[in-house]
Design a protein around this motif. Structure first.
Motif, PDB file in Angstrom:
ATOM      1  N   PHE A   6       0.835  -1.208   0.000  1.00 29.62           N
ATOM      2  CA  PHE A   6       0.000   0.000   0.000  1.00 29.62           C
ATOM      3  C   PHE A   6       0.871   1.260   0.000  1.00 29.62           C
ATOM      4  O   PHE A   6       0.584   2.230  -0.700  1.00 29.62           O
ATOM      5  CB  PHE A   6      -0.923   0.021   1.231  1.00 29.62           C
ATOM      6  CG  PHE A   6      -1.891  -1.120   1.239  1.00 29.62           C
ATOM      7  CD1 PHE A   6      -2.908  -1.173   0.281  1.00 29.62           C
ATOM      8  CD2 PHE A   6      -1.793  -2.141   2.173  1.00 29.62           C
ATOM      9  CE1 PHE A   6      -3.807  -2.224   0.268  1.00 29.62           C
ATOM     10  CE2 PHE A   6      -2.688  -3.186   2.162  1.00 29.62           C
ATOM     11  CZ  PHE A   6      -3.701  -3.244   1.215  1.00 29.62           C
ATOM     12  N   ASP A   7       1.958   1.225   0.818  1.00 28.39           N
ATOM     13  CA  ASP A   7       2.852   2.392   0.863  1.00 28.39           C
ATOM     14  C   ASP A   7       3.442   2.673  -0.515  1.00 28.39           C
ATOM     15  O   ASP A   7       3.502   3.818  -0.975  1.00 28.39           O
ATOM     16  CB  ASP A   7       4.023   2.144   1.839  1.00 28.39           C
ATOM     17  CG  ASP A   7       3.513   1.932   3.264  1.00 28.39           C
ATOM     18  OD1 ASP A   7       2.473   2.551   3.602  1.00 28.39           O
ATOM     19  OD2 ASP A   7       4.130   1.136   4.003  1.00 28.39           O
ATOM     20  N   ILE A   8       3.870   1.575  -1.159  1.00 31.20           N
ATOM     21  CA  ILE A   8       4.488   1.756  -2.484  1.00 31.20           C
ATOM     22  C   ILE A   8       3.468   2.313  -3.478  1.00 31.20           C
ATOM     23  O   ILE A   8       3.738   3.266  -4.214  1.00 31.20           O
ATOM     24  CB  ILE A   8       5.083   0.418  -2.993  1.00 31.20           C
ATOM     25  CG1 ILE A   8       6.239   0.016  -2.065  1.00 31.20           C
ATOM     26  CG2 ILE A   8       5.574   0.534  -4.428  1.00 31.20           C
ATOM     27  CD1 ILE A   8       6.922  -1.279  -2.445  1.00 31.20           C
ATOM     28  N   LEU A   9       2.269   1.739  -3.461  1.00 26.64           N
ATOM     29  CA  LEU A   9       1.202   2.226  -4.346  1.00 26.64           C
ATOM     30  C   LEU A   9       0.978   3.719  -4.164  1.00 26.64           C
ATOM     31  O   LEU A   9       0.916   4.488  -5.129  1.00 26.64           O
ATOM     32  CB  LEU A   9      -0.109   1.521  -3.989  1.00 26.64           C
ATOM     33  CG  LEU A   9      -0.603   0.425  -4.902  1.00 26.64           C
ATOM     34  CD1 LEU A   9      -1.907  -0.137  -4.364  1.00 26.64           C
ATOM     35  CD2 LEU A   9      -0.813   0.958  -6.319  1.00 26.64           C
ATOM     36  N   ARG A  10       0.866   4.094  -2.886  1.00 26.52           N
ATOM     37  CA  ARG A  10       0.595   5.492  -2.565  1.00 26.52           C
ATOM     38  C   ARG A  10       1.675   6.401  -3.152  1.00 26.52           C
ATOM     39  O   ARG A  10       1.384   7.377  -3.828  1.00 26.52           O
ATOM     40  CB  ARG A  10       0.528   5.651  -1.045  1.00 26.52           C
ATOM     41  CG  ARG A  10      -0.492   6.673  -0.604  1.00 26.52           C
ATOM     42  CD  ARG A  10      -0.656   6.681   0.913  1.00 26.52           C
ATOM     43  NE  ARG A  10      -1.554   5.645   1.413  1.00 26.52           N
ATOM     44  CZ  ARG A  10      -1.217   4.664   2.264  1.00 26.52           C
ATOM     45  NH1 ARG A  10       0.027   4.557   2.705  1.00 26.52           N
ATOM     46  NH2 ARG A  10      -2.119   3.796   2.678  1.00 26.52           N
ATOM     47  N   SER A  11       2.950   6.040  -2.916  1.00 27.63           N
ATOM     48  CA  SER A  11       3.994   6.961  -3.398  1.00 27.63           C
ATOM     49  C   SER A  11       4.129   6.933  -4.922  1.00 27.63           C
ATOM     50  O   SER A  11       4.431   7.954  -5.534  1.00 27.63           O
ATOM     51  CB  SER A  11       5.351   6.728  -2.730  1.00 27.63           C
ATOM     52  OG  SER A  11       5.504   5.392  -2.369  1.00 27.63           O
TER      53      SER A  11
ATOM     54  N   SER B 114       2.625   7.894 -12.153  1.00 24.18           N
ATOM     55  CA  SER B 114       1.209   8.022 -11.821  1.00 24.18           C
ATOM     56  C   SER B 114       0.341   7.119 -12.705  1.00 24.18           C
ATOM     57  O   SER B 114      -0.770   6.777 -12.344  1.00 24.18           O
ATOM     58  CB  SER B 114       0.777   9.478 -11.942  1.00 24.18           C
ATOM     59  OG  SER B 114       0.974   9.900 -13.259  1.00 24.18           O
ATOM     60  N   ARG B 115       0.858   6.757 -13.886  1.00 30.50           N
ATOM     61  CA  ARG B 115       0.055   5.926 -14.790  1.00 30.50           C
ATOM     62  C   ARG B 115       0.616   4.531 -15.007  1.00 30.50           C
ATOM     63  O   ARG B 115       0.133   3.788 -15.859  1.00 30.50           O
ATOM     64  CB  ARG B 115      -0.020   6.603 -16.154  1.00 30.50           C
ATOM     65  CG  ARG B 115      -1.023   7.719 -16.216  1.00 30.50           C
ATOM     66  CD  ARG B 115      -1.268   8.003 -17.658  1.00 30.50           C
ATOM     67  NE  ARG B 115      -0.802   9.340 -17.997  1.00 30.50           N
ATOM     68  CZ  ARG B 115      -1.627  10.342 -18.190  1.00 30.50           C
ATOM     69  NH1 ARG B 115      -2.917  10.164 -18.087  1.00 30.50           N
ATOM     70  NH2 ARG B 115      -1.160  11.534 -18.495  1.00 30.50           N
TER      71      ARG B 115
ATOM     72  N   ALA C  56     -11.187  -6.742   1.595  1.00 24.57           N
ATOM     73  CA  ALA C  56     -10.940  -5.374   2.096  1.00 24.57           C
ATOM     74  C   ALA C  56      -9.645  -4.825   1.508  1.00 24.57           C
ATOM     75  O   ALA C  56      -9.593  -3.682   1.043  1.00 24.57           O
ATOM     76  CB  ALA C  56     -10.869  -5.378   3.621  1.00 24.57           C
ATOM     77  N   SER C  57      -8.611  -5.674   1.493  1.00 26.21           N
ATOM     78  CA  SER C  57      -7.325  -5.234   0.936  1.00 26.21           C
ATOM     79  C   SER C  57      -7.452  -4.926  -0.550  1.00 26.21           C
ATOM     80  O   SER C  57      -6.902  -3.957  -1.060  1.00 26.21           O
ATOM     81  CB  SER C  57      -6.257  -6.318   1.112  1.00 26.21           C
ATOM     82  OG  SER C  57      -5.986  -6.490   2.470  1.00 26.21           O
TER      83      SER C  57
ATOM     84  N   GLU D  41      -8.582   1.403  -4.653  1.00 25.10           N
ATOM     85  CA  GLU D  41      -8.785   2.804  -4.299  1.00 25.10           C
ATOM     86  C   GLU D  41      -7.480   3.593  -4.427  1.00 25.10           C
ATOM     87  O   GLU D  41      -7.471   4.739  -4.867  1.00 25.10           O
ATOM     88  CB  GLU D  41      -9.272   2.855  -2.857  1.00 25.10           C
ATOM     89  CG  GLU D  41     -10.198   4.006  -2.556  1.00 25.10           C
ATOM     90  CD  GLU D  41     -10.697   3.867  -1.121  1.00 25.10           C
ATOM     91  OE1 GLU D  41     -11.619   3.053  -0.905  1.00 25.10           O
ATOM     92  OE2 GLU D  41     -10.134   4.529  -0.239  1.00 25.10           O
ATOM     93  N   LEU D  42      -6.387   2.942  -4.070  1.00 23.31           N
ATOM     94  CA  LEU D  42      -5.084   3.616  -4.144  1.00 23.31           C
ATOM     95  C   LEU D  42      -4.527   3.661  -5.569  1.00 23.31           C
ATOM     96  O   LEU D  42      -3.455   4.191  -5.818  1.00 23.31           O
ATOM     97  CB  LEU D  42      -4.073   2.917  -3.229  1.00 23.31           C
ATOM     98  CG  LEU D  42      -4.290   3.144  -1.732  1.00 23.31           C
ATOM     99  CD1 LEU D  42      -3.307   2.314  -0.920  1.00 23.31           C
ATOM    100  CD2 LEU D  42      -4.137   4.609  -1.383  1.00 23.31           C
ATOM    101  N   GLY D  43      -5.266   3.066  -6.506  1.00 22.22           N
ATOM    102  CA  GLY D  43      -4.843   3.203  -7.901  1.00 22.22           C
ATOM    103  C   GLY D  43      -4.240   1.960  -8.525  1.00 22.22           C
ATOM    104  O   GLY D  43      -3.609   2.052  -9.586  1.00 22.22           O
TER     105      GLY D  43
END
Ligand code: C2E
Ligand code: CA
Ligand code: CA
Length: 595
Positions: free
Chosen positions: A81-86, A94-95, A108-109, A115-117
């Protein structure tokens, strides 16, 4: 940590070579990555980058730029999730397509990752066939998207966006190796004229053929970025309408630059064929060289375009290497451009008038209006300098309109002060004949100043009149129907056929001044002038000679029965008030003639 990868990295992939995409995996279980890689190798993929240590994921990606990321969500310290976010927050990634791997039951994950892309997700343990399909779809989507935004539809070459992206990366990567980066910026000369005189489709064909030849030469000269053949597309870009750039990311010595110039020249040497027309193109080429660590992308691009601008300023068909001097010249030219845009509004344009004299009586029978730009610091700028610039900047239609109105205003004023029975010649440029606005301008100006159309002469150059467009012929007929006389300027420099000349609705031929002033031998010159005059008379055309500087010139022309004479022998072009004095015999110098 293990970082393994085969071959060089790649930035963007074409549809045809999805299988050479660089696939990156980040997972704390190396065995998982090994399995996936083994399976994908079986499917034909060849480039992998596997990483156990998620803390260095971002940095590794910046260096290697994968095409797709297979990302495990559950990892210690820095999780998926952290990696996705950054990644989604960074401009570069971004793409980027990201497929997350997560336990099937954990919805849930999955939701959170989407949601995080995340682009897509796969359940662990991975089903190989599902993986292959999802990977292929994801990469196809990416390629399609890139084709739209990174490639030029006309030539198939990568575009400016891709170029800037790639250059930034090349400069970043080159810092460590202290690579020397070179840009070779190529701009086809006079491309606009082809578009204007032959239409957009012809222009497109020229660009397609040229880019094909150039690409072939880039290949021949081995100017491709790496030994990976697919990287040829990162060498040559189309940046603007007729602007191309070669990106040489790490040259070893000057021979690479020589080879690139050779490639450009060889491509230009191949004639471009459009319908029945064969073009020989030339280009202005600007080169900028820099060590990767010493310059930003924008700056390097600016240097290459400055050099190109100066090459084109000095007449085109040449190569210029960027230097501080080039920067200064290009800055001057930018300033000139801005000044020219405001010149009419600032009242800096003037018309000068050069007398036209009857050859037999030596009476002034008219004048030619010639533009002068009174620049506040440069002094009087000659039309030879600013008219080509005005054409390039599309300022000629409005500047030409100003000339028409100003000339008519002046003629009316002179007429009210007693100057009668003169004909005023006005030059019009290619751009002015590009649309029908000129007809409207002429009739409005004639109306406004109550000038008789028969006292106007429109001069168009021979090469323009000979362009085989029906449009021009139609326009010339419309001008003639207004009652205005037409004159063919600079006659003898184009390649007119007599039959074409006979079809034109013209009244006058002006023999080009090079016949009198050029370096030819006198006998030849006499024969040519004699022939032109005889031919023109046989077609009932009035003949004007310009560039008459000496008594010998005048004598020759009178002997051969030329009708009208114009040149420094009588007078230079004069400001309006001086012309008025000249006309009334106050300023003329005495001319001695054996009549
Ligand atoms: P052009 O129409 O062929 O004009 C004749 C040029 O020859 C003028 O240069 C004139 O000053 C010069 N000239 C005249 N007599 C002699 C002579 O005896 N010896 C020599 N050496 N030169 C002579 P100028 O005024 O510098 O204009 C250059 C060109 O700029 C013109 O060539 C014309 O093509 C263009 N031009 C000037 N004014 C206008 C304008 O209002 N509109 C357009 N479209 N073009 C213009
Ligand atoms: Ca002229
Ligand atoms: Ca001329």
């Amino acid at each position: 940590m293990t970082v393994t990868a085969s071959n060089t990295s790649s930035v963007h992939k074409l549809h045809s070579d999805l299988k050479s995409s660089l696939i990156m995996m980040v997972d704390d279980e190396p065995i998982m990555m090994e399995l996936v890689q083994a399976f994908l190798e079986g499917e034909g993929y060849s480039k992998f980058l596997t990483l156990e240590d998620s803390t260095i994921a971002l940095q590794t990606m910046k260096e290697r730029r994968p095409d797709v990321l297979l990302l495990d969500l559950n990892m210690p310290v820095v999780d998926g999730f952290d990696i996705l976010r950054s990644l989604r927050a960074s401009a570069e990634f971004s793409r980027l397509p990201i497929i997350v791997l997560t336990a099937n039951s954990d919805s849930a994950s999955k939701l959170k990752a989407l949601e995080l892309g995340a682009t897509d997700f796969l359940a662990k343990p991975v089903d190989p066939s599902e993986l292959a399909l999802r990977l292929q779809n994801t990469l196809s989507m990416k390629t399609y998207h890139e084709q739209l935004i990174y490639f030029d539809a006309l030539t198939g070459l990568p575009n400016r966006r891709m170029f800037v992206d790639r250059l930034k990366w090349v400069l970043e990567r080159g810092k460590q190796t202290e690579a020397t980066v070179v840009l070779v910026n190529i701009n086809l000369d006079n491309f606009k004229k082809i578009n204007q005189s032959m239409g957009m489709l012809a222009g497109d064909a020229v660009l397609q053929q040229f880019s094909e030849s150039l690409l072939a030469q880039v290949h021949n000269q081995s100017l491709i970025e790496s030994d990976d053949d697919s990287d040829i597309r990162f060498s040559l870009y189309r940046l603007g309408s007729a602007e191309f750039t070669l990106l040489l990311p790490a040259i070893e010595d000057a021979t690479t630059i020589k080879r690139s110039i050779h490639a450009v020249n060889t491509a230009l040497a191949k004639p471009v064929v459009v319908g029945q027309h064969v073009f020989k193109m030339t280009a202005s080429t600007g080169i900028a060289i820099s060590a990767a660590g010493e310059v930003e992308a924008d700056d390097l691009i600016g240097r290459a375009t400055d050099a190109t601008l100066v090459a084109s300023e000095s007449g085109g068909n040449c190569v210029r290497l960027f230097s501080e001097e080039i920067r200064a010249l290009s800055k001057q030219r930018m300033e000139l451009e801005i000044d020219l845009r405001n010149a009419v509004a600032n009242g800096q344009m003037r018309l000068y008038y050069q007398p036209k004299v009857a050859a037999d009586t030596l009476v002034v029978i008219g004048m030619e209006a010639l533009l002068r730009w009174h620049h506040p610091t440069r002094g009087v700028v000659s039309p030879g300098v600013f008219i080509p610039l005005a054409e390039e900047l599309d300022l000629m239609p409005s500047l030409g309109e100003w000339v028409i109105f100003e000339a008519c205003r002046q003629l009316a004023e002179w007429s009210s002060r007693g100057m009668q029975d003169v004909k005023l010649a006005i030059n019009v440029s290619q751009q002015q004949l590009g649309d029908e606005r000129i007809i409207e301008s002429l009739s409005r100006a004639l109306d406004k100043y109550e000038v008789s159309p028969s006292s106007l002469v429109i001069e168009i150059t021979e090469s323009l009149a000979m362009g085989d467009s029906d449009f021009i012929l139609d326009l010339l007929n419309q001008i003639r129907e207004l009652g205005i006389r037409l004159s063919i300027d600079d006659f003898g420099t184009g390649y007119s056929s007599l039959s074409h000349l006979a079809q034109l609705p013209i009244h006058e031929l002006k023999i080009d001044q090079s016949f009198l002033l050029g370096p030819q031998d006198t006998l030849k010159m006499t024969v040519i002038i004699k022939t032109i005059i005889a031919m023109a008379h046989s077609m009932n055309l009035t003949v004007v000679a310009e560039g008459v500087e000496t008594a010998e010139h005048l004598e020759l022309l009178r002997r051969e029965r030329c009708d009208i004479i114009q040149g420094f022998y009588f007078s230079k072009p004069l400001p309006a008030d001086e012309f008025f004095k000249y006309f009334n015999g106050w300023g003329s110098h005495d001319i001695q003639l054996d009549l």
